[in-house]
Scaffold this motif. Sequence first.
Motif, PDB file in Angstrom:
ATOM      1  N   PRO A  49       0.810  -1.233   0.000  1.00 50.63           N
ATOM      2  CA  PRO A  49       0.000   0.000   0.000  1.00 50.63           C
ATOM      3  C   PRO A  49       0.836   1.274   0.000  1.00 50.63           C
ATOM      4  O   PRO A  49       0.465   2.262  -0.622  1.00 50.63           O
ATOM      5  CB  PRO A  49      -0.831  -0.105   1.279  1.00 50.63           C
ATOM      6  CG  PRO A  49      -0.815  -1.511   1.646  1.00 50.63           C
ATOM      7  CD  PRO A  49       0.461  -2.082   1.136  1.00 50.63           C
ATOM      8  N   VAL A  50       1.974   1.239   0.692  1.00 53.88           N
ATOM      9  CA  VAL A  50       2.834   2.429   0.726  1.00 53.88           C
ATOM     10  C   VAL A  50       3.414   2.693  -0.664  1.00 53.88           C
ATOM     11  O   VAL A  50       3.434   3.836  -1.138  1.00 53.88           O
ATOM     12  CB  VAL A  50       3.960   2.255   1.774  1.00 53.88           C
ATOM     13  CG1 VAL A  50       4.945   3.403   1.697  1.00 53.88           C
ATOM     14  CG2 VAL A  50       3.365   2.141   3.157  1.00 53.88           C
ATOM     15  N   PHE A  51       3.870   1.639  -1.328  1.00 51.35           N
ATOM     16  CA  PHE A  51       4.446   1.785  -2.666  1.00 51.35           C
ATOM     17  C   PHE A  51       3.388   2.260  -3.666  1.00 51.35           C
ATOM     18  O   PHE A  51       3.622   3.208  -4.430  1.00 51.35           O
ATOM     19  CB  PHE A  51       5.044   0.453  -3.119  1.00 51.35           C
ATOM     20  CG  PHE A  51       5.669   0.507  -4.474  1.00 51.35           C
ATOM     21  CD1 PHE A  51       6.887   1.138  -4.662  1.00 51.35           C
ATOM     22  CD2 PHE A  51       5.043  -0.062  -5.571  1.00 51.35           C
ATOM     23  CE1 PHE A  51       7.477   1.201  -5.915  1.00 51.35           C
ATOM     24  CE2 PHE A  51       5.614  -0.009  -6.820  1.00 51.35           C
ATOM     25  CZ  PHE A  51       6.831   0.622  -6.996  1.00 51.35           C
ATOM     26  N   VAL A  52       2.216   1.636  -3.660  1.00 50.88           N
ATOM     27  CA  VAL A  52       1.149   2.023  -4.590  1.00 50.88           C
ATOM     28  C   VAL A  52       0.657   3.436  -4.274  1.00 50.88           C
ATOM     29  O   VAL A  52       0.399   4.233  -5.181  1.00 50.88           O
ATOM     30  CB  VAL A  52      -0.006   0.995  -4.541  1.00 50.88           C
ATOM     31  CG1 VAL A  52      -1.208   1.472  -5.324  1.00 50.88           C
ATOM     32  CG2 VAL A  52       0.451  -0.346  -5.067  1.00 50.88           C
ATOM     33  N   GLY A  53       0.540   3.772  -2.980  1.00 55.16           N
ATOM     34  CA  GLY A  53       0.099   5.112  -2.596  1.00 55.16           C
ATOM     35  C   GLY A  53       1.086   6.188  -3.013  1.00 55.16           C
ATOM     36  O   GLY A  53       0.695   7.245  -3.512  1.00 55.16           O
ATOM     37  N   THR A  54       2.371   5.909  -2.825  1.00 57.65           N
ATOM     38  CA  THR A  54       3.396   6.872  -3.244  1.00 57.65           C
ATOM     39  C   THR A  54       3.393   7.054  -4.755  1.00 57.65           C
ATOM     40  O   THR A  54       3.492   8.183  -5.263  1.00 57.65           O
ATOM     41  CB  THR A  54       4.787   6.410  -2.770  1.00 57.65           C
ATOM     42  OG1 THR A  54       4.733   6.202  -1.357  1.00 57.65           O
ATOM     43  CG2 THR A  54       5.843   7.428  -3.096  1.00 57.65           C
ATOM     44  N   ALA A  55       3.232   5.947  -5.480  1.00 58.33           N
ATOM     45  CA  ALA A  55       3.168   6.040  -6.941  1.00 58.33           C
ATOM     46  C   ALA A  55       1.938   6.840  -7.374  1.00 58.33           C
ATOM     47  O   ALA A  55       2.010   7.657  -8.299  1.00 58.33           O
ATOM     48  CB  ALA A  55       3.142   4.648  -7.553  1.00 58.33           C
ATOM     49  N   ALA A  56       0.795   6.635  -6.708  1.00 54.08           N
ATOM     50  CA  ALA A  56      -0.417   7.380  -7.057  1.00 54.08           C
ATOM     51  C   ALA A  56      -0.250   8.875  -6.782  1.00 54.08           C
ATOM     52  O   ALA A  56      -0.715   9.711  -7.568  1.00 54.08           O
ATOM     53  CB  ALA A  56      -1.610   6.831  -6.282  1.00 54.08           C
ATOM     54  N   ILE A  57       0.411   9.224  -5.692  1.00 55.23           N
ATOM     55  CA  ILE A  57       0.650  10.642  -5.396  1.00 55.23           C
ATOM     56  C   ILE A  57       1.536  11.274  -6.465  1.00 55.23           C
ATOM     57  O   ILE A  57       1.252  12.369  -6.964  1.00 55.23           O
ATOM     58  CB  ILE A  57       1.270  10.802  -3.993  1.00 55.23           C
ATOM     59  CG1 ILE A  57       0.242  10.455  -2.927  1.00 55.23           C
ATOM     60  CG2 ILE A  57       1.796  12.216  -3.786  1.00 55.23           C
ATOM     61  CD1 ILE A  57       0.809  10.364  -1.527  1.00 55.23           C
ATOM     62  N   LEU A  58       2.607  10.581  -6.846  1.00 54.24           N
ATOM     63  CA  LEU A  58       3.492  11.104  -7.889  1.00 54.24           C
ATOM     64  C   LEU A  58       2.767  11.256  -9.227  1.00 54.24           C
ATOM     65  O   LEU A  58       2.912  12.265  -9.918  1.00 54.24           O
ATOM     66  CB  LEU A  58       4.709  10.200  -8.045  1.00 54.24           C
ATOM     67  CG  LEU A  58       5.708  10.226  -6.887  1.00 54.24           C
ATOM     68  CD1 LEU A  58       6.791   9.182  -7.093  1.00 54.24           C
ATOM     69  CD2 LEU A  58       6.305  11.610  -6.741  1.00 54.24           C
ATOM     70  N   VAL A  59       1.962  10.258  -9.588  1.00 55.10           N
ATOM     71  CA  VAL A  59       1.201  10.337 -10.847  1.00 55.10           C
ATOM     72  C   VAL A  59       0.221  11.503 -10.796  1.00 55.10           C
ATOM     73  O   VAL A  59       0.044  12.232 -11.783  1.00 55.10           O
ATOM     74  CB  VAL A  59       0.479   9.002 -11.120  1.00 55.10           C
ATOM     75  CG1 VAL A  59      -0.542   9.147 -12.229  1.00 55.10           C
ATOM     76  CG2 VAL A  59       1.486   7.919 -11.472  1.00 55.10           C
TER      77      VAL A  59
END
Length: 136
Positions: A49-59
């Motif tokens: 979740p941390v990895f996917v959440g960080t990627a979503a914030i960057l996108v």
Amino acid sequence: MASYDTMPVNAGGDPSGPPPSVRVVLGGVMLLAGLVVLTDVAFASVVTPVFVGTAAILVGVFEIVYAFWARRWGGLSWQTLLGSLYIALGLMLTDVAGSSLMEVLTNIVARSVRTQELLQTYTIGLLCKRRLRPIG
């Protein structure tokens, strides 16, 4: 009539792809990441979740920046809204780093179903109140 691209390809088969050595290194990294996930599932359930959440914030940030950068396209409001939704999803996922992604999605569905139930109950109550008036 079909037309075929006659552009010559390199040894890797893709004219614009990375060199074969880069592909081998990336494959090795992916293999090691898969082994780490298989050996420690608890660690993977916290990190995902941390990895996917960080990627979503960057996108989301890149989507909003691109929306203002390419204004002539005409989709400024839609791209800004989409970027904001990506950021909101990323913040929500990184906020609940201790729980799994499935728990987060289940929580979202449960909240939306509860909201729908409340709206339906309120609407039915209003409709019944107007139709059933006391006589007298």
